[in-house]
Design a protein around this motif. Structure first.
Motif, short mmCIF file in Angstrom:
data_model
loop_
_atom_site.label_atom_id
_atom_site.label_comp_id
_atom_site.label_asym_id
_atom_site.label_seq_id
_atom_site.Cartn_x
_atom_site.Cartn_y
_atom_site.Cartn_z
N UNK A 157 -9.93 71.45 36.96
CA UNK A 157 -10.82 71.18 38.07
C UNK A 157 -10.85 69.73 38.53
N UNK A 158 -11.81 69.44 39.42
CA UNK A 158 -11.98 68.12 40.02
C UNK A 158 -13.05 67.34 39.26
N UNK A 159 -12.72 66.09 38.93
CA UNK A 159 -13.66 65.19 38.27
C UNK A 159 -13.97 64.03 39.20
N UNK A 160 -15.15 63.43 39.03
CA UNK A 160 -15.60 62.34 39.88
C UNK A 160 -16.09 61.18 39.03
N UNK A 161 -15.82 59.97 39.51
CA UNK A 161 -16.34 58.76 38.86
C UNK A 161 -17.04 57.92 39.92
N UNK A 162 -18.33 57.74 39.79
CA UNK A 162 -19.10 56.94 40.73
C UNK A 162 -19.49 55.59 40.13
N UNK A 163 -18.86 55.24 39.00
CA UNK A 163 -19.13 53.96 38.37
C UNK A 163 -19.72 54.08 36.98
N UNK A 164 -20.05 55.29 36.56
CA UNK A 164 -20.66 55.48 35.24
C UNK A 164 -19.85 56.43 34.37
N UNK A 165 -18.55 56.51 34.62
CA UNK A 165 -17.68 57.37 33.82
C UNK A 165 -17.31 58.66 34.54
N UNK A 166 -16.30 59.32 34.01
CA UNK A 166 -15.81 60.57 34.61
C UNK A 166 -16.69 61.76 34.23
N UNK A 167 -17.02 62.56 35.25
CA UNK A 167 -17.77 63.79 35.05
C UNK A 167 -17.16 64.88 35.91
N UNK A 168 -17.10 66.12 35.41
CA UNK A 168 -16.58 67.20 36.25
C UNK A 168 -17.56 67.55 37.36
N UNK A 169 -17.06 67.95 38.51
CA UNK A 169 -17.94 68.46 39.54
C UNK A 169 -18.61 69.74 39.04
N UNK A 170 -19.79 70.06 39.56
CA UNK A 170 -20.47 71.29 39.14
C UNK A 170 -19.59 72.52 39.38
N UNK A 171 -19.78 73.57 38.60
CA UNK A 171 -18.95 74.77 38.75
C UNK A 171 -18.93 75.33 40.17
N UNK A 172 -20.05 75.24 40.88
CA UNK A 172 -20.10 75.80 42.23
C UNK A 172 -19.29 74.96 43.22
N UNK A 173 -18.88 73.77 42.83
CA UNK A 173 -18.07 72.92 43.70
C UNK A 173 -16.59 72.91 43.31
N UNK A 174 -16.21 73.74 42.35
CA UNK A 174 -14.83 73.77 41.90
C UNK A 174 -14.06 74.89 42.61
N UNK A 175 -12.75 74.69 42.86
CA UNK A 175 -11.93 75.79 43.36
C UNK A 175 -11.93 76.96 42.38
N UNK A 176 -11.67 78.14 42.91
CA UNK A 176 -11.69 79.34 42.07
C UNK A 176 -10.67 79.25 40.95
N UNK A 177 -9.46 78.79 41.27
CA UNK A 177 -8.44 78.51 40.27
C UNK A 177 -8.38 77.00 40.14
#
Length: 244
Positions: A157-177
């Protein structure tokens, strides 16, 4: 007549006849870069010492500065690709490179050791970025403007870093695959596009209340590949760009 596994394609915005193609290694030949100065009518081969080339990136304001993500670190050129030097973490496979769409001097790299790197000096030096490793393979990275933070596309899936470390996007914001192959920021349209292996292209608007959705090439973008499958690469970002 040699068939090569091409990986990336970039065009000089100031001199459109000048273009570059990176190619990976195969059982018959090493990797490298092809360079054309006549809009693709002819090509010259640029060797990087038998390295596989997985990524190419160009400085937006200084197109003579190029970066290549290879099977052995990051290479940098300051003369339109004629010569190259090692600047990034040696011994590490670099899958993707991205310039920050807000800061011309900043670049990001996704590597095979599940870590990301950043340069804030036009690629002269690189440091580990994010504070923590992403516990899965990182295939793509994009310095974002429409969406807050830097995005990484991974095997999970997609991960995001806004300055405080990497976190995965919430499940509802992830592509199906969730296996991500590429991420592309589109500041002009206030969105980003995420390409997956097997589930097409997903459109991420800048409005955090709007859920991502499968995208089709109907928003002014030129997309290489099928909206219902992969692998593919998103090649052009501007609505006025001609089809490649």
């Amino acid at each position: 007549s040699t068939v090569r596994p091409l990986t990336r394609f970039v065009i000089d915005p100031r001199t459109p006849d000048l273009m570059y193609v990176g190619y990976a290694c195969d059982i018959e030949s090493p990797g490298g870069i092809l360079r054309s100065s006549d809009a693709g009518a002819s090509w010259e081969e640029i060797s990087l010492g038998n390295l596989c080339v997985y990524a190419l990136e160009m400085h937006r304001e200084l197109p003579e500065i190029l970066f290549a993500g290879t099977s052995h670190g990051i290479r940098r050129s300051t003369d339109h690709g004629l010569s190259w030097s090692l600047v990034g973490p040696p011994g590490i496979v670099v899958w993707d490179l991205s310039g920050d769409v807000r800061v011309d001097e900043t670049f990001y790299a996704a590597t095979a050791n599940d870590r990301t790197y950043r340069s804030i000096d036009r690629g002269l030096s690189w440091q580990q970025y994010g504070g923590n490793a992403i516990p899965t393979q990182v295939n793509a990275i994009e310095g974002m403007s429409p969406i807050d933070g830097v995005l990484a596309g991974t095997a999970n899936g997609v991960w995001r870093n806004t300055g405080s470390g990497w976190q995965p996007l919430p499940p509802e914001e992830q592509p199906t695959i969730p296996t991500i192959s590429t991420i592309l920021a589109v500041p002009e349209l206030a969105r980003s596009l995420v390409g997956t292996w097997g589930n097409g292209i997903w459109d991420y608007p800048s409005d955090p209340s709007a859920a991502p959705s499968p995208a089709v090439p109907s928003i002014g973008l030129r997309v290489l590949g099928s909206p219902s499958g992969g692998p593919f690469r998103i090649l052009a970002t501007r609505p006025e760009a001609d089809a490649l």
